[in-house]
Write a protein that holds these residues in place. Structure first.
Motif, PDB file in Angstrom:
ATOM      1  N   GLN A 116      33.477  40.908  40.914  1.00 12.74           N
ATOM      2  CA  GLN A 116      34.281  41.102  39.699  1.00 12.74           C
ATOM      3  C   GLN A 116      33.597  42.116  38.798  1.00 12.74           C
ATOM      4  N   CYS A 117      34.334  42.645  37.833  1.00 12.24           N
ATOM      5  CA  CYS A 117      33.778  43.675  36.942  1.00 12.24           C
ATOM      6  C   CYS A 117      32.520  43.131  36.263  1.00 12.24           C
ATOM      7  N   PRO A 118      31.389  43.821  36.412  1.00 15.27           N
ATOM      8  CA  PRO A 118      30.155  43.315  35.814  1.00 15.27           C
ATOM      9  C   PRO A 118      30.175  43.340  34.279  1.00 15.27           C
ATOM     10  N   SER A 119      31.110  44.102  33.711  1.00 20.12           N
ATOM     11  CA  SER A 119      31.163  44.180  32.245  1.00 20.12           C
ATOM     12  C   SER A 119      32.138  43.168  31.646  1.00 20.12           C
ATOM     13  N   CYS A 120      33.389  43.108  32.162  1.00 17.14           N
ATOM     14  CA  CYS A 120      34.396  42.256  31.510  1.00 17.14           C
ATOM     15  C   CYS A 120      34.843  41.081  32.385  1.00 17.14           C
ATOM     16  N   SER A 121      34.291  40.970  33.612  1.00 13.63           N
ATOM     17  CA  SER A 121      34.557  39.854  34.543  1.00 13.63           C
ATOM     18  C   SER A 121      35.941  39.845  35.169  1.00 13.63           C
ATOM     19  N   GLN A 130      37.328  50.428  40.588  1.00 13.48           N
ATOM     20  CA  GLN A 130      37.539  50.603  39.148  1.00 13.48           C
ATOM     21  C   GLN A 130      38.206  49.367  38.577  1.00 13.48           C
ATOM     22  N   CYS A 131      37.642  48.859  37.493  1.00 16.80           N
ATOM     23  CA  CYS A 131      38.196  47.678  36.825  1.00 16.80           C
ATOM     24  C   CYS A 131      39.514  48.047  36.151  1.00 16.80           C
ATOM     25  N   ASN A 132      40.516  47.233  36.387  1.00 14.35           N
ATOM     26  CA  ASN A 132      41.850  47.462  35.831  1.00 14.35           C
ATOM     27  C   ASN A 132      41.879  47.178  34.332  1.00 14.35           C
ATOM     28  N   ASN A 133      40.906  46.424  33.852  1.00 15.69           N
ATOM     29  CA  ASN A 133      40.889  46.040  32.438  1.00 15.69           C
ATOM     30  C   ASN A 133      40.075  47.017  31.579  1.00 15.69           C
ATOM     31  N   CYS A 134      38.784  47.208  31.897  1.00 13.68           N
ATOM     32  CA  CYS A 134      37.955  48.061  31.029  1.00 13.68           C
ATOM     33  C   CYS A 134      37.711  49.448  31.623  1.00 13.68           C
ATOM     34  N   ARG A 135      38.234  49.689  32.835  1.00 10.69           N
ATOM     35  CA  ARG A 135      38.226  51.005  33.473  1.00 10.69           C
ATOM     36  C   ARG A 135      36.852  51.504  33.918  1.00 10.69           C
ATOM     37  N   ILE A 136      35.806  50.680  33.838  1.00 14.65           N
ATOM     38  CA  ILE A 136      34.524  51.133  34.390  1.00 14.65           C
ATOM     39  C   ILE A 136      34.617  51.099  35.916  1.00 14.65           C
ATOM     40  N   TYR A 137      33.726  51.841  36.574  1.00 19.56           N
ATOM     41  CA  TYR A 137      33.637  51.814  38.032  1.00 19.56           C
ATOM     42  C   TYR A 137      32.367  51.057  38.410  1.00 19.56           C
TER      43      TYR A 137
HETATM   44 ZN   LIG Z   1      36.024  45.470  33.405  1.00 19.97          ZN
END
Ligand SMILES: [Zn+2]
Length: 308
Positions: A12-17, A50-57
């Motif tokens: 999962q996205c390491p920044s926003c989960s 790429q995270c669909n929520n915060c757009r980081i890769y």
């Molecule tokens: Zn994210």
């Protein structure tokens, strides 16, 4: 000999989960080079998501912290040794602190180049890093915290800092949430955090694909940010964004315009003409064929945060 290579899955996205993804691309390379070490990627290959929520890769598979620390210890004389004088940054820090003494903690201090640039100023000059690199000691005038900034429980003096700096660290993170929790406790109220990291929104990855960007080809680069995602996670942890800009990497700002860029320009020209032909010629010359770095692209984010 290195211990057995250890990899961990990122699901999962390491920044926003969020586990919803917007994009995925596979790294073509099967090997990573780090100093003199050649490290094989896991059989299944590494994907950039790429995270669909915060757009980081972020990468789907990353080396474990223990394994990475071991590679770094072994290669400590060869990596991060490129000298950079931090003249611009040291002036900025003095201005930010109104030319009064200030306590600073440099995260990822490596060989101590930033602390060296500040050695004629007053205040604590502390460092945090996973190993103590040769060369840091003469410029250390405070504590050395040996750990990852992602650690759930940092052991440190508890004496808060006026400034914490993270130059070229955000791309190495395992747990951005732990990092911002730690930052919030390390910095005094109204104190500053300075961040510089690669900008995933820049021209090259957006045009040629994230998986071909030279910046993702490092074993130790796990996350690729955009400025909005940094501002968001910072705000969630009690910081406001005081200033931000998209610029060239710090080491590139100094040499930009010099003759040594010529070779780089030729490579860039060829890559723009045809990435496939570029790769072919590189392979003929026993080179990796990784996308050349452009000395003219503003491909880094610089942010100053202030603790509320
Ligand atoms: Zn994210």
């Amino acid at each position: 000999m290195l211990a057995k290579e250890q990899w961990q899955k990122v699901t999962q996205c390491p920044s926003c989960s969020s586990s919803s993804t917007l994009y995925s691309g596979k790294l073509a390379e099967k090997l990573y080079k780090c100093g003199d070490e050649i490290i094989s990627a896991p059989q299944e290959g590494i994907t950039i998501l790429q995270c669909n929520n915060c757009r980081i890769y972020y990468k789907s598979l990353i080396p474990s912290a223990l394994f990475l620390a071991e590679v770094f210890s072994k290669e400590s004389r060869k990596i991060w040794a490129e000298p950079y004088d931090f003249f611009y940054e040291s002036q900025l820090l003095k201005n930010l602190n109104h030319h009064q003494p200030f306590d600073i903690l440099d995260i990822g201090a490596s060989h101590g180049h930033l602390l060296k640039a500040l050695s004629n100023t007053e205040g604590r000059r502390s460092a945090l890093d996973i190993i103590q690199y040769p060369g840091l000691q003469p410029y250390l005038k405070g504590e050395f915290i040996q750990n990852f900034i992602d650690a759930p429980q940092l052991v440190w003096s508890g004496e808060k800092y006026d400034v914490v700096t993270m130059f070229d660290i955000m791309e190495h993170l395992y747990s951005p949430k732990n990092v911002f929790k730690n930052l919030a406790s390390l910095v005094k109220d109204n104190g500053y955090v300075l961040i510089e990291t690669g900008d995933a929104d820049n021209y090259w990855p957006q045009k040629y694909g994230m998986e071909d960007w030279w910046y993702v080809k490092f074993l130790e680069h796990h996350i690729f940010w955009n400025s909005e995602a940094i501002k968001k996670i910072a705000e969630e942890h009690g910081f406001t964004t005081l200033f931000w800009e998209i610029k060239k990497h710090k080491s590139r700002r100094a040499i930009s315009g010099h003759f040594e860029n010529l070779n780089q320009m030729l490579k860039m020209g060829l890559y723009i003409f045809s990435p496939k032909i570029y790769l072919k010629i590189a392979k003929l010359n026993a080179k990796s064929g990784i996308q050349p770095w452009s000395p003219f692209t503003n491909d880094h984010i610089f942010i100053i945060l202030q603790k509320k």
